[in-house]
Design a protein around this motif. Structure first.
Motif, PDB file in Angstrom:
ATOM      1  N   GLY A   1       0.699  -1.020  -0.018  1.00 48.40           N
ATOM      2  CA  GLY A   1      -0.101  -0.171  -0.012  1.00 48.40           C
ATOM      3  C   GLY A   1       0.865   1.267  -0.113  1.00 48.40           C
TER       4      GLY A   1
ATOM      5  N   GLN B   1      -1.703   4.653   3.475  1.00 45.54           N
ATOM      6  CA  GLN B   1      -2.256   3.508   3.679  1.00 45.54           C
ATOM      7  C   GLN B   1      -1.695   2.780   4.941  1.00 45.54           C
ATOM      8  OE1 GLN B   1      -2.667   1.882  -0.325  1.00 45.54           O
ATOM      9  NE2 GLN B   1      -4.589   2.865  -0.578  1.00 45.54           N
TER      10      GLN B   1
ATOM     11  N   ALA C   1      -8.330   4.862   2.902  1.00 49.91           N
ATOM     12  CA  ALA C   1      -7.293   3.985   3.325  1.00 49.91           C
ATOM     13  C   ALA C   1      -8.085   2.632   4.160  1.00 49.91           C
ATOM     14  CB  ALA C   1      -6.340   4.436   4.133  1.00 49.91           C
TER      15      ALA C   1
ATOM     16  N   TYR D   1      -9.836   0.304   1.600  1.00 49.15           N
ATOM     17  CA  TYR D   1      -8.931  -0.454   0.944  1.00 49.15           C
ATOM     18  C   TYR D   1      -8.122  -1.670   1.801  1.00 49.15           C
ATOM     19  CZ  TYR D   1      -5.829  -1.239  -3.040  1.00 49.15           C
ATOM     20  OH  TYR D   1      -5.063  -1.515  -4.138  1.00 49.15           O
ATOM     21  N   ASN D   2      -8.594  -1.632   3.051  1.00 50.93           N
ATOM     22  CA  ASN D   2      -7.702  -2.708   3.928  1.00 50.93           C
ATOM     23  C   ASN D   2      -8.143  -4.099   3.408  1.00 50.93           C
ATOM     24  OD1 ASN D   2      -7.038  -4.412   6.033  1.00 50.93           O
ATOM     25  ND2 ASN D   2      -8.676  -4.315   7.068  1.00 50.93           N
TER      26      ASN D   2
END
Length: 283
Positions: A195, A199, A236, A239-240
């Motif tokens: 990332g 992130q 962020a 988007y884990n």
């Protein structure tokens, strides 16, 4: 009459548009600051307060996204990609990819080729999960809401050219054991994450939220010392790539509502309630 906040917001919005349209020329801090009639020092500070990242970092993210789009064409060379992105050469392209993507441009272009990923399916209190690992650690975990084939296809999208083996290795076993039984050893799980620096910071901060605890997007931004970056934090969090182990389900709205969750708000409520009961029982 406009307030100072409104004036500052318009300046940063203007700066963002300037960087979006001119990133191929790689404008300097001084050039971007002059565009909005600010000194480089005040522009740097104001941009980070409003955008959550520095102008240089924002420019890097724009550059890397364009480079990634160019690299999707398998016929494009790394030199051509660097030129199209406005970078001085392949060395800068390489450094940029290592810093932001955690891999070389060639590795990104190959879509994870030569990377071996083991994966398996397991039952949890909140439904079936798919968990995947490399030799470095867990790289992916998600709830299976449709069928195993669909879940595996979603995993493949992250590393399209990797070699996959449906095999339950030790790394996965440790993760699944802690996931279902013993949260006190969470720190022993190894993660292999890809990332942006921002992130990774958000995910690292999420790992510090205790079981049974909750945090708002604004609170998470404050912990990162970027109080105006709630929106960037939200992106962020969404988007884990590792469900539950990186506890994005513990992030709620400032109103107290649990909010949306990638794997369903009902599951998120169940997880929060279960963790709260476990934390209360431990007191």
């Amino acid at each position: 009459m406009e307030t100072q906040n409104e004036i500052d917001y318009k300046r940063i919005a203007d700066a963002i548009e300037y960087l979006r349209f001119n990133y191929k020329s790689q404008p300097t801090l001084e050039e971007a600051a002059a565009h909005v009639n600010l000194s480089p020092f005040h522009f740097q500070r104001m941009f980070k307060e409003w955008a959550g990242v520095t102008p240089k970092q924002f420019l890097q993210y724009l550059s890397i996204e364009h480079a990634k789009a160019v690299l999707k064409n398998k016929q494009t060379s790394l030199f051509d990609t660097a030129f199209e992105t406005g970078l001085s050469g392949t060395g800068r392209l390489h450094d940029l990819f290592i810093k932001i993507e955690g891999m070389t441009p060639g590795e990104y272009k190959n879509g994870g080729e030569q990377l071996t990923i083991n994966y398996s399916f397991a039952d949890s209190l909140f439904g079936t999960i798919i968990v995947a690992s490399t030799v470095k650690g867990i790289c992916y975990m998600a709830f299976v809401d449709d069928d195993n084939d669909t879940a595996f296809a979603q995993l493949q999208k992250h590393f399209p050219n990797a070699a996959y083996h449906q095999y339950l290795d030790t790394i996965q076993q440790n993760a699944i054991f802690i996931f279902t039984q013993d949260w006190s050893k969470l720190s022993e799980i190894k993660l292999h994450l890809k990332g942006t620096p921002f992130q990774l910071k958000v995910w690292e901060t999420l790992l510090k939220v205790p079981m049974g605890g909750l945090v708002t997007y604004g609170g998470l931004a404050g912990d990162l010392q970027n109080p105006n970056a709630s929106r960037a934090v939200g992106s962020a969090v969404a988007y884990n790539p590792v469900a539950f182990l990186i506890p994005c389900h513990r992030v709620i709205k400032s109103s107290g509502e649990t909010g949306q969750y990638h794997w369903g708000s009902q599951r998120k409520n169940a997880m929060i309630g279960w963790e709260a009961s476990k934390a209360f029982a431990a007191v």
